[in-house]
Design a protein around this motif. Structure first.
Motif, PDB file in Angstrom:
ATOM      1  N   UNK A   1     -12.315 -22.434  26.241  1.00 19.72           N
ATOM      2  CA  UNK A   1     -11.634 -21.423  25.302  1.00 19.72           C
ATOM      3  C   UNK A   1     -11.298 -20.104  26.074  1.00 19.72           C
ATOM      4  N   UNK A   2     -10.022 -19.390  25.824  1.00 21.59           N
ATOM      5  CA  UNK A   2      -9.587 -18.414  26.587  1.00 21.59           C
ATOM      6  C   UNK A   2      -9.930 -17.053  25.530  1.00 21.59           C
ATOM      7  N   UNK A   3     -10.491 -16.085  26.406  1.00 21.40           N
ATOM      8  CA  UNK A   3     -11.090 -14.722  25.936  1.00 21.40           C
ATOM      9  C   UNK A   3      -9.970 -13.781  26.216  1.00 21.40           C
ATOM     10  N   UNK A   4      -9.935 -13.073  25.090  1.00 17.70           N
ATOM     11  CA  UNK A   4      -8.822 -11.984  25.124  1.00 17.70           C
ATOM     12  C   UNK A   4      -9.193 -10.933  25.946  1.00 17.70           C
ATOM     13  N   UNK A   5      -8.426 -10.291  26.822  1.00 17.20           N
ATOM     14  CA  UNK A   5      -8.841  -9.172  27.938  1.00 17.20           C
ATOM     15  C   UNK A   5      -8.696  -7.872  27.283  1.00 17.20           C
ATOM     16  N   UNK A   6      -9.153  -6.977  27.784  1.00 16.68           N
ATOM     17  CA  UNK A   6      -9.271  -5.473  27.427  1.00 16.68           C
ATOM     18  C   UNK A   6      -7.746  -5.063  27.090  1.00 16.68           C
ATOM     19  N   UNK A   7      -6.993  -5.362  28.236  1.00 17.13           N
ATOM     20  CA  UNK A   7      -5.388  -4.913  28.188  1.00 17.13           C
ATOM     21  C   UNK A   7      -4.680  -5.489  27.000  1.00 17.13           C
ATOM     22  N   UNK A   8      -5.132  -6.675  26.761  1.00 16.21           N
ATOM     23  CA  UNK A   8      -4.360  -7.504  25.336  1.00 16.21           C
ATOM     24  C   UNK A   8      -4.992  -6.759  24.159  1.00 16.21           C
ATOM     25  N   UNK A  13      -3.576  -3.295  19.798  1.00 13.81           N
ATOM     26  CA  UNK A  13      -4.136  -2.245  18.735  1.00 13.81           C
ATOM     27  C   UNK A  13      -3.039  -1.199  18.750  1.00 13.81           C
ATOM     28  N   UNK A  14      -2.404  -0.748  19.941  1.00 13.05           N
ATOM     29  CA  UNK A  14      -1.235   0.041  20.017  1.00 13.05           C
ATOM     30  C   UNK A  14      -0.261  -0.130  19.105  1.00 13.05           C
ATOM     31  N   UNK A  15       0.072  -1.595  19.385  1.00 16.96           N
ATOM     32  CA  UNK A  15       1.283  -1.927  18.728  1.00 16.96           C
ATOM     33  C   UNK A  15       1.108  -1.895  17.096  1.00 16.96           C
ATOM     34  N   UNK A  16      -0.125  -2.263  16.778  1.00 13.10           N
ATOM     35  CA  UNK A  16      -0.324  -2.440  15.216  1.00 13.10           C
ATOM     36  C   UNK A  16      -0.447  -0.706  14.660  1.00 13.10           C
ATOM     37  N   UNK A  17      -0.993   0.041  15.635  1.00  8.85           N
ATOM     38  CA  UNK A  17      -0.866   1.515  14.910  1.00  8.85           C
ATOM     39  C   UNK A  17       0.404   2.126  15.074  1.00  8.85           C
ATOM     40  N   UNK A  18       1.301   1.794  15.909  1.00  8.62           N
ATOM     41  CA  UNK A  18       2.844   2.426  15.813  1.00  8.62           C
ATOM     42  C   UNK A  18       3.419   1.736  14.760  1.00  8.62           C
ATOM     43  N   UNK A  19       3.131   0.205  14.305  1.00  9.67           N
ATOM     44  CA  UNK A  19       3.819  -0.387  13.086  1.00  9.67           C
ATOM     45  C   UNK A  19       3.405   0.565  11.945  1.00  9.67           C
ATOM     46  N   UNK A  20       2.041   0.719  11.745  1.00 15.03           N
ATOM     47  CA  UNK A  20       1.716   1.304  10.510  1.00 15.03           C
ATOM     48  C   UNK A  20       1.872   2.865  10.447  1.00 15.03           C
ATOM     49  N   UNK A  21       2.131   3.494  11.559  1.00 17.27           N
ATOM     50  CA  UNK A  21       2.785   4.798  11.591  1.00 17.27           C
ATOM     51  C   UNK A  21       4.141   4.908  11.015  1.00 17.27           C
ATOM     52  N   UNK A  22       4.924   3.754  11.743  1.00 17.36           N
ATOM     53  CA  UNK A  22       6.398   4.042  11.270  1.00 17.36           C
ATOM     54  C   UNK A  22       6.558   3.552   9.939  1.00 17.36           C
TER      55      UNK A  22
END
Length: 143
Positions: A1-8, A13-22
């Motif tokens: 099973x592939x784990x998500x990295x901190x960078x991902x 999270x940054x993409x979701x925050x930007x989308x919500x802000x816009x």
């Protein structure tokens, strides 16, 4: 099973925050009503909301005669919207179009916008530099 990295995780999270802000910004801006222009509040404005007197404009600009009239049945010999301006330079019609944002363009200055038909006509005269405006003949019109 592939784990998500901190960078991902941070990128998501940054993409979701930007989308919500816009989305919030667009929703807030769309909720504000835009003030409708009141032709009665401005002197010299016709019933169509244009800054053209009801009897039209007839002027000489840089040696060229500009005539602007509001057609009763619409511009361009009766086609178009009510009270649409018809512009003639030395007797030949200058085809103009209104953009969605309320600005105007002409066939002479197609990639430059103007606040009103008068400014578009004067810019066309400057661009023509003494050249003649070819007569406007829409497709299918008798010549």
């Amino acid at each position: 099973m592939k784990k998500i990295t901190r960078r991902q995780a941070l990128g998501t999270a940054a993409g979701a925050a930007t989308a919500l802000g816009l989305t919030g910004l667009v929703a807030c801006d769309a909720a504000k009503p835009s003030p409708a222009p009141d032709p009665k509040a401005q002197p010299g404005v016709s019933a169509s909301g244009l800054s053209i007197p009801a009897n039209g404009i007839d002027e000489v600009f840089e040696g060229r005669r500009i005539q602007i009239s509001l057609a009763k049945g619409g511009g361009h010999e009766g086609h178009g919207l009510p009270a649409w301006p018809t512009i003639k330079i030395d007797g030949n019609e200058l085809h103009i179009m209104r953009n969605a944002d309320g600005t105007w363009v002409s066939v002479i200055n197609h990639y430059e916008t103007f606040p009103d038909p008068v400014a578009a006509a004067r810019a066309a005269v400057r661009t023509l530099q003494g050249g003649h405006l070819a007569p406007f003949a829409p497709e299918g019109a008798a010549q």
